[in-house]
Design an enzyme around this catalytic site. Structure first.
Site, mmCIF file in Angstrom:
data_model
loop_
_atom_site.group_PDB
_atom_site.id
_atom_site.type_symbol
_atom_site.label_atom_id
_atom_site.label_comp_id
_atom_site.label_asym_id
_atom_site.label_seq_id
_atom_site.Cartn_x
_atom_site.Cartn_y
_atom_site.Cartn_z
ATOM 1 N N GLU A 126 52.407 32.892 37.590
ATOM 2 C CA GLU A 126 53.379 33.270 38.630
ATOM 3 C C GLU A 126 54.367 32.123 38.868
ATOM 4 O O GLU A 126 55.580 32.343 38.978
ATOM 5 C CB GLU A 126 52.631 33.610 39.922
ATOM 6 C CG GLU A 126 53.559 34.041 41.040
ATOM 7 C CD GLU A 126 52.840 34.142 42.379
ATOM 8 O OE1 GLU A 126 51.739 34.720 42.422
ATOM 9 O OE2 GLU A 126 53.375 33.608 43.373
ATOM 10 N N SER A 218 39.969 32.889 37.474
ATOM 11 C CA SER A 218 40.907 33.483 38.436
ATOM 12 C C SER A 218 41.139 32.494 39.573
ATOM 13 O O SER A 218 40.209 32.150 40.319
ATOM 14 C CB SER A 218 40.316 34.797 38.968
ATOM 15 O OG SER A 218 40.844 35.081 40.236
HETATM 16 FE FE1 SF4 Z 1 50.893 40.805 44.879
HETATM 17 FE FE2 SF4 Z 1 48.253 40.644 44.840
HETATM 18 FE FE3 SF4 Z 1 49.730 38.479 44.340
HETATM 19 FE FE4 SF4 Z 1 49.605 39.536 46.790
HETATM 20 S S1 SF4 Z 1 47.917 38.619 45.668
HETATM 21 S S2 SF4 Z 1 51.399 38.856 45.711
HETATM 22 S S3 SF4 Z 1 49.496 41.714 46.369
HETATM 23 S S4 SF4 Z 1 49.622 40.325 43.110
#
Ligand code: SF4
Length: 598
Positions: A126, A218
């Site tokens: 991300e 994770s």
């Molecule tokens: Fe999206 Fe899940 Fe990440 Fe929250 S934790 S931003 S809902 S992917």
């Protein structure tokens, strides 16, 4: 031993959405479907997806540009997306809406000439994706040293990785604000992450041991395990139930259970059930023997067969017919037999590991009791036919009809060599095929069989029930038929809700999979409402006995458990199973009450 399960455990919205997208693409397309990097950080799920032909397209790997590539919830950089399209892939973007929101913020600030600081793990997919949107003006920081090492910057905008811990974010933000007091701050830790972390800490403080289920790779699951351990509570981070060191839980009075955003539901259900079982074995013998008996009663379908007997009694009373125990026995044997032979229409519980993804506890039960239930199931179906012959010829024909239909729906219409080109190999595999058929079969047996039995109590050659049928009587049969059909249909679809993640993984097309959960819930609620109105109107018109007014309660009961399910007030398991099957027993109890009051 008390087990406290976190409400926020399991797939978050973004992961669920990405998973749904990938499975939907795999279902619709004939071309290969890949994910851009692992869809989630859970090795077991990746293995299952791999088994379905959904491969992971490695970043920077040499590619065979054919098929669809799904961008996972973490997102990708604009350059990566452009490169995939340029190579000839069809790109489906399943980036989580929260991540898209941050990407848009960064694009805007970078266009204004700001520098961007992302508080997150450098190297996390991300964060890498977000850095791509920062177009060379972004920095990822995760420690005090990294903040201190930042160069001099003019205008600064700060965001965080969505799964960052609140405590670290606040700590690093304090340092950043000391250097850039004017910086613009966006608190972009996802709500789902916040809630999950807060709940984990809250539960960990209240229990003697905490279990966190999810991939060891994770980031958000690891963080949950860290947060739980920091409370001083004995914490176990396991990827599945087989990794849990049960002996270390001896003597523990309360256990907390939570799971990361990438942990599928079936793993949580499995672990919760193993903990329940361990807890039972730790308790006194009479208690666990009683519990095992209840579990057997539910799992072996004896419970639902008992419900059928009650419902036959109720339907007979509703139609003003005498109760014929033989008719109730035939209907109960049919339901018990078919359920035992093939609890799922395609026998997933029996034919291997597939059933594990739907309902691990029941899958284990079938591994243990499968042969005995097969024998009992077959015997019950034969016994239903024999007993129906004792009622009358029409009763035998009805029973034969529903049993033949059950067999027919399970047959593959295409010869073996064409099977790969046929999407739905059997009628029961059509979306809703199982639900509609189960509802129809029950409705035929519970509505028509008591009528046939009542018309011909002494032998096989009495006149059929429809002799002299008036319009009013026809309406009464039609509404009773619809009543039974709908209650069975709703029960069947609610179990599909529970199994939706597993069904999607193994490729079963149920109504919730095809229509989506929200539409399906609305459909069930409307169906119940229509039925309630029809029951009141037809009873007021004297077509049904006054018991029709009492039948409002099973319908309200149905609304009640739909609400309980919707608000997640009860976790799936034995109690929920008992709850959704309980309405058939309620029908019988109400009929008894009404007779007693009359
Ligand atoms: Fe999206 Fe899940 Fe990440 Fe929250 S934790 S931003 S809902 S992917």
């Amino acid at each position: 031993m008390k087990i406290i399960q976190a409400k926020a455990a399991g797939f978050c919205m973004g992961v669920r959405r990405a998973m749904d997208t990938v499975l939907e693409e795999a279902r619709r397309r004939r071309k290969p479907v890949m994910t851009y990097g692992p869809l989630i950080h859970n090795p077991q799920v990746i293995e299952v997806l791999d088994g379905k032909g959904i491969r992971v397209l490695g970043r920077g790997r040499s590619r065979e540009p054919e098929g669809t590539v799904v961008i996972r919830a973490h997102g990708a950089t604009p350059a990566e997306k452009e490169e995939l399209i340029r190579c000839g892939y069809e790109v489906v973007d399943a980036t989580c809406p929260h991540v898209i929101h941050i990407q848009r913020l960064l694009t805007r600030h970078v266009e204004q000439g700001d520098s961007v600081l992302i508080i997150g793990d450098p190297g996390h997919a991300e964060v890498e994706g977000l850095l791509g949107f920062a177009r060379g003006r972004g920095f990822a920081v995760n420690t005090e040293a990294e903040v201190a090492a930042l160069p001099e910057l003019e205008r600064v905008c700060v965001v965080s990785q969505t799964t960052q811990s609140q405590e670290r974010f606040d700590r690093l933000l304090g340092l950043i604000q000391k250097r850039w007091p004017e910086c613009v701050v966006y608190r972009t830790i996802c709500d789902s992450t916040n809630r999950r972390q807060e709940e984990t800490v809250e539960i960990a403080r209240a229990v003697d041991a905490m279990i966190v289920v999810g991939g060891k790779n994770s980031a958000n699951t690891v963080r949950l395990a860290q947060l739980a351990a920091e409370t001083g509570t004995l914490t176990f981070h396991v990827e599945n139930s087989s990794q849990l060191d049960f002996p270390r839980l001896r003597g523990v009075k309360t256990i907390g259970l939570t799971a990361g955003a990438s942990t599928p539901n079936w793993m949580i259900v499995d672990l919760a059930e193993r903990l329940e079982e361990f807890s039972r074995r730790e308790s006194s013998a009479p208690k666990w023997v009683l519990f095992d008996l209840v579990e057997f009663f539910l799992n072996s379908h004896l419970y639902i067969a008992f419900g059928v007997v009650c419902a036959v009694y109720g339907c007979s009373s509703l139609l003003g017919l005498p109760f014929r125990p033989l008719a109730a026995a035939v209907a109960a044997l049919y339901v018990f037999g078919l359920s035992s032979l093939d609890v799922r229409p395609d026998g997933e519980y029996r034919t291997g590991a597939k059933g594990y993804f739907i309902d691990p506890p029941r899958w284990r039960f079938y591994q243990q009791w499968g042969p005995a239930l097969t024998l009992l199931g077959g015997t019950s179906l034969i016994a239903a036919l024999i007993l129906s012959a004792f009622i009358s010829l029409p009763a035998l024909c009805l029973t034969f009809l529903v049993e033949s239909l059950a067999a027919l729906l399970r047959l593959s219409p295409a010869p073996g060599r064409f099977i790969p080109y046929v999407r739905h190999r059997r009628l029961i595999d059509l979306p809703g095929g199982k639900d509609v058929f189960t509802g129809t079969a029950w409705a035929v047996l519970l509505t028509l069989l008591p009528s046939v039995a009542a018309a011909s109590p002494f032998g096989p050659f009495s006149p059929p029930v429809w002799t002299g049928l008036s319009i009013q009587r026809f309406v009464a049969y039609a509404v009773t038929f619809l009543f039974v059909f709908s209650l069975v249909f709703i029960r069947s679809v609610v179990t599909d809700f529970r199994d939706i993640q597993g069904d999607q993984i193994i490729g079963r097309e149920t109504i919730p999979v095809v229509l989506g959960k929200d539409y399906t819930k609305t459909l069930l609620a409307v169906l119940t409402g229509v039925l309630l109105l029809a029951m009141i109107i037809v009873t007021a018109g004297d077509a049904l006995t006054p018991l029709g007014y009492f039948m409002i309660f099973p319908l309200l009961y149905t609304w009640g458990y739909l609400y309980i399910y919707h608000r997640r007030l009860m976790k799936p398991g034995m109690a929920f199973e008992a709850l959704i099957g309980g309405k058939f027993i309620l029908i019988g109890i109400l009929a008894l009450l009404q007779r007693a009051c009359a």
